[in-house]
Design a protein around this motif. Structure first.
Motif, PDB file in Angstrom:
ATOM      1  N   PRO A 133      -6.409  22.894 -51.222  1.00 38.15           N
ATOM      2  CA  PRO A 133      -7.093  22.690 -49.942  1.00 38.15           C
ATOM      3  C   PRO A 133      -7.878  21.379 -49.856  1.00 38.15           C
ATOM      4  N   LEU A 134      -7.994  20.920 -48.640  1.00 36.69           N
ATOM      5  CA  LEU A 134      -8.960  19.880 -48.281  1.00 36.69           C
ATOM      6  C   LEU A 134     -10.085  20.589 -47.546  1.00 36.69           C
ATOM      7  N   GLN A 135     -11.283  20.582 -48.132  1.00 37.77           N
ATOM      8  CA  GLN A 135     -12.433  21.221 -47.509  1.00 37.77           C
ATOM      9  C   GLN A 135     -13.194  20.187 -46.679  1.00 37.77           C
ATOM     10  N   GLY A 136     -13.211  20.386 -45.373  1.00 32.41           N
ATOM     11  CA  GLY A 136     -13.904  19.463 -44.487  1.00 32.41           C
ATOM     12  C   GLY A 136     -15.255  20.011 -44.062  1.00 32.41           C
ATOM     13  N   THR A 137     -16.302  19.202 -44.144  1.00 27.87           N
ATOM     14  CA  THR A 137     -17.647  19.605 -43.723  1.00 27.87           C
ATOM     15  C   THR A 137     -18.315  18.435 -43.009  1.00 27.87           C
ATOM     16  N   GLY A 138     -19.441  18.726 -42.372  1.00 22.29           N
ATOM     17  CA  GLY A 138     -20.213  17.653 -41.750  1.00 22.29           C
ATOM     18  C   GLY A 138     -20.613  17.970 -40.328  1.00 22.29           C
ATOM     19  N   GLN A 139     -20.663  16.916 -39.503  1.00 17.80           N
ATOM     20  CA  GLN A 139     -21.131  17.041 -38.130  1.00 17.80           C
ATOM     21  C   GLN A 139     -20.118  16.440 -37.173  1.00 17.80           C
ATOM     22  N   ILE A 140     -20.019  17.059 -36.010  1.00 19.94           N
ATOM     23  CA  ILE A 140     -19.260  16.487 -34.911  1.00 19.94           C
ATOM     24  C   ILE A 140     -20.158  16.509 -33.676  1.00 19.94           C
ATOM     25  N   VAL A 141     -19.746  15.810 -32.657  1.00 17.79           N
ATOM     26  CA  VAL A 141     -20.474  15.815 -31.387  1.00 17.79           C
ATOM     27  C   VAL A 141     -19.735  16.710 -30.413  1.00 17.79           C
ATOM     28  N   GLN A 142     -20.488  17.564 -29.737  1.00 18.85           N
ATOM     29  CA  GLN A 142     -19.915  18.418 -28.703  1.00 18.85           C
ATOM     30  C   GLN A 142     -20.849  18.438 -27.499  1.00 18.85           C
ATOM     31  N   VAL A 143     -20.303  18.792 -26.340  1.00 17.77           N
ATOM     32  CA  VAL A 143     -21.101  18.858 -25.115  1.00 17.77           C
ATOM     33  C   VAL A 143     -21.122  20.287 -24.597  1.00 17.77           C
ATOM     34  N   LYS A 144     -22.169  20.577 -23.836  1.00 14.90           N
ATOM     35  CA  LYS A 144     -22.296  21.858 -23.140  1.00 14.90           C
ATOM     36  C   LYS A 144     -22.752  21.594 -21.716  1.00 14.90           C
ATOM     37  N   GLY A 145     -22.685  22.637 -20.910  1.00  8.02           N
ATOM     38  CA  GLY A 145     -23.195  22.527 -19.550  1.00  8.02           C
ATOM     39  C   GLY A 145     -22.111  22.119 -18.582  1.00  8.02           C
ATOM     40  N   GLY A 146     -22.543  21.543 -17.447  1.00  4.70           N
ATOM     41  CA  GLY A 146     -21.600  21.163 -16.413  1.00  4.70           C
ATOM     42  C   GLY A 146     -21.082  22.363 -15.647  1.00  4.70           C
ATOM     43  N   SER A 147     -20.343  22.080 -14.595  1.00  3.42           N
ATOM     44  CA  SER A 147     -19.805  23.155 -13.761  1.00  3.42           C
ATOM     45  C   SER A 147     -18.294  23.296 -13.888  1.00  3.42           C
ATOM     46  N   ASN A 148     -17.664  22.468 -14.725  1.00  2.00           N
ATOM     47  CA  ASN A 148     -16.210  22.471 -14.859  1.00  2.00           C
ATOM     48  C   ASN A 148     -15.857  22.766 -16.316  1.00  2.00           C
ATOM     49  N   ALA A 149     -15.552  24.004 -16.607  1.00  2.00           N
ATOM     50  CA  ALA A 149     -15.279  24.414 -17.984  1.00  2.00           C
ATOM     51  C   ALA A 149     -14.057  23.696 -18.554  1.00  2.00           C
ATOM     52  N   ALA A 150     -13.036  23.467 -17.729  1.00  2.00           N
ATOM     53  CA  ALA A 150     -11.830  22.792 -18.213  1.00  2.00           C
ATOM     54  C   ALA A 150     -12.150  21.355 -18.615  1.00  2.00           C
TER      55      ALA A 150
END
Length: 604
Positions: A395-412
């Motif tokens: 296996p390749l074990q991947g860890t760390g941080q990514i950037v994600q967004v929340k909110g808005g009115s358009n889930a898609a």
């Protein structure tokens, strides 16, 4: 320079002084309207960097217009000094109210929280994080309306740092991680807890112990009434992703909890209680003491206004605040912006414009406009999220941080944005996995660290730094950074740096001019100080970009360029101000970045 004053205003009294300057109460000579003026200190005026920060304070918040935020109406700058002219708010700080009153009723506490959240939501809507919400930065007027002040250390969402007031700082501030709207939600919940209980949620004898409590301490929910505990638990969550996405989302939770626990008229009772608490401090209201208070906004109108607010509810309260701001603006001709506070003054302005002045001096005036604004839509919030994955066997074990967004009115749309933000990480890990097969590698690990460079309003731009830990694959070239810039309106990305560059910029002459800018920006004299590039380098990711609010980060993979420098050069980066790239970057890219070129003063 120490005697310079904003033309057209007469100083009445000093409201506060500090290392960065002073805040004075002033009167507009032509109309008599009050204003609060924040002057940059004489010493700092002589430092070009502080002058730029002062302009940036206005530039950062120029778009915010909200009855729950003290409004800025003018940024004035001359060779002799610099000042921000503000709406004069007559009232007492929440810090003073709590010191005199102690714990407030739940309804009053909820009213303070709601007002502050509505102000913070307006800032979040334009991508600004306050970072220093505390009782001293909330002014309670005689009518019970509260206003948020002092955006002196506010930043664009996504910027990192440990600035703030320690007793109200969120865990991510203590860790110097990027600030997001959830950072302000945490501070607002700390203050709410203090309003309800009369004490802060976390106290300690030294700063390290205080930090540990904010990072890992148990949330003392048992100290607040049972109906309010879910609000406190949610707002004080250690993980920003466990809190409401922003102030607007938290308001919805607050209103539901308040109505269920204290009835539909909870806000009217809260406003009346706040007005009574503030009226008890009327003797320290700066405008009322000098006979300058607008009708109905100070101690004299406290009881009547509070009663009206109680009858009409939140809309009436907001209307009263908005009307007072409008009246002050009309009376002052160009409008005035003022904040009452020992240290602070907020810089919330309209677009920066330049006006000519007699004698050739330049005055930069940040003017507000009263044009109707569209109803706000739910805003996107940006934060770091944990990343864990396991690929293949071995296996390749991947860890760390990514950037994600929340909110808005358009889930898609939110899903498209998040998929685009994750794509560089997935792609790099897939490259690692293929290399493990090629080199017959044993189990390996990869980590990723994310940094948000720009967070709106049109683009989010992120840099990812990688590290591969493998016994068989050890060359440093596997650890090179990647960037991604996503259009928040469409969820699409720039495939490479060339898509940000004008056709002229990709010609031999354009690339040569860009090479010169990189060389000049390379103060540390790395391999970049003598490199030349070809147009292909912008398409094959030898040169990649990350957008910052005021600068372009240029990351060069020297061995991969057409210059074919030695491998020892590795990856290097510099930042170039957008003012120097106006013919190189596409106009539509520059237009969507919230930077403003420094205007040249006109002369009369």
């Amino acid at each position: 320079m120490g005697t310079w004053q904003v033309p057209g205003y007469s100083e009445v009294r000093v409201l506060g002084e500090g290392a960065q300057g002073r805040v004075v109460l002033a009167r507009h000579d032509a109309s008599g309207a009050p204003a609060a003026i924040k002057y940059l200190s004489e010493r700092l005026c002589e430092d070009a960097r502080f002058r730029e920060r002062f302009r940036g304070e206005a530039d950062l918040l120029r778009r915010v217009r909200n009855p729950y935020i003290a409004q800025m109406w003018g940024l004035v700058e001359a060779p002799e000094g610099a000042a921000i002219v503000m709406e004069a708010v007559d009232g007492a700080s929440l810090k003073e109210v709590l010191a005199r009153q102690g714990a407030l009723t739940p309804e009053a506490s909820l009213t303070v929280l709601k007002g502050s959240l509505l102000g913070l939501a307006a800032a979040h809507e334009v991508g600004v994080v306050h970072r220093d919400y505390k009782p001293a930065n909330v002014i309670v007027r005689g009518d019970g309306l509260s206003k948020l002040i002092d955006f002196g250390i506010a930043v664009d969402a996504g910027e990192a740092g440990r600035s703030g007031t320690p007793v109200y700082m969120a865990p991510e501030q203590w860790r110097a991680e990027p600030a997001s709207p959830a950072t302000d939600v945490y501070a607002a919940t700390c203050v709410f807890f203090e309003c309800v209980t009369g004490r802060r949620p976390f106290t300690a004898e030294d700063q390290r112990a205080l930090m540990n409590l904010h990072l890992t301490g148990e949330i003392p929910v048992e100290a607040v009434p049972e109906p309010l505990r879910p609000l406190v638990s949610s707002g004080l969550a250690k993980d920003p992703w466990g809190r409401p996405a922003g102030a607007a989302a938290f308001v919805s939770e607050l209103e539901s909890a308040a109505a269920a626990a204290y009835g539909l008229d909870w806000e009217g009772r809260g406003v009346r209680a706040l007005a009574g608490a503030a009226a008890a401090l009327a003797m320290i209201f700066p405008l009322a003491a000098l006979g300058m208070a607008p009708a109905g906004s100070g101690a004299a109108g406290a009881a009547g206004t509070a009663g009206a607010a109680g009858a009409s509810g939140a809309a009436g309260t907001a209307g009263a605040g908005s009307g007072t701001v409008g009246a002050a603006g009309a009376a002052g001709g160009k409008g005035v912006l003022g904040v009452v506070g020992a240290k602070g003054a907020t810089a919330i302005a309209g677009a920066l414009v330049v006006t000519g002045v007699a004698g050739g001096a330049g005055y930069y005036a940040a003017t507000g406009d009263d044009k109707p604004r569209p109803a706000p839509t739910p805003s996107l919030s940006f934060a770091l999220a944990a990343h864990r994955t396991s690929l293949g066997n071995p296996p390749l074990q991947g860890t760390g941080q990514i950037v994600q967004v929340k909110g808005g009115s358009n889930a898609a749309l939110v899903k498209r944005i998040n998929d685009a933000l994750l794509a560089p990480v997935n792609s790099r890990e897939a490259e690692y996995r293929r290399a493990m097969t090629t080199f017959n590698a044993t189990a390996s690990a990869a980590s990723v660290k994310a940094a948000i460079r720009l967070s709106g309003p049109r683009y989010v731009s992120v840099r990812y730094d990688f590290e591969l830990r493998s016994k068989e694959i050890t060359h440093a070239s596997w650890n090179r950074a990647r960037t991604v810039t996503v259009d928040l309106k469409t969820g699409t990305t720039f495939k490479n740096a060339a898509e940000m560059v004008t056709p002229a910029g990709l010609t031999g002459t354009g690339v040569a001019g860009f090479s010169d800018l990189v060389m000049k920006a390379d103060a540390s004299r790395t391999c970049l100080s003598s490199m030349r590039y070809g147009p292909a380098d912008f398409r094959n990711e030898a040169v990649i970009f990350a957008l910052w609010p005021k600068e372009l980060e240029v990351i060069v993979d020297a061995p991969a360029t057409t210059a074919a420098r030695e491998m020892a050069c590795g990856q290097n980066s510099v930042k170039i101000p957008y003012d120097r790239l106006t013919t190189f970057l596409k106009p539509e890219v520059l237009a969507a970045i919230p930077y403003k070129p420094a205007p040249a003063p006109t002369r009369s």
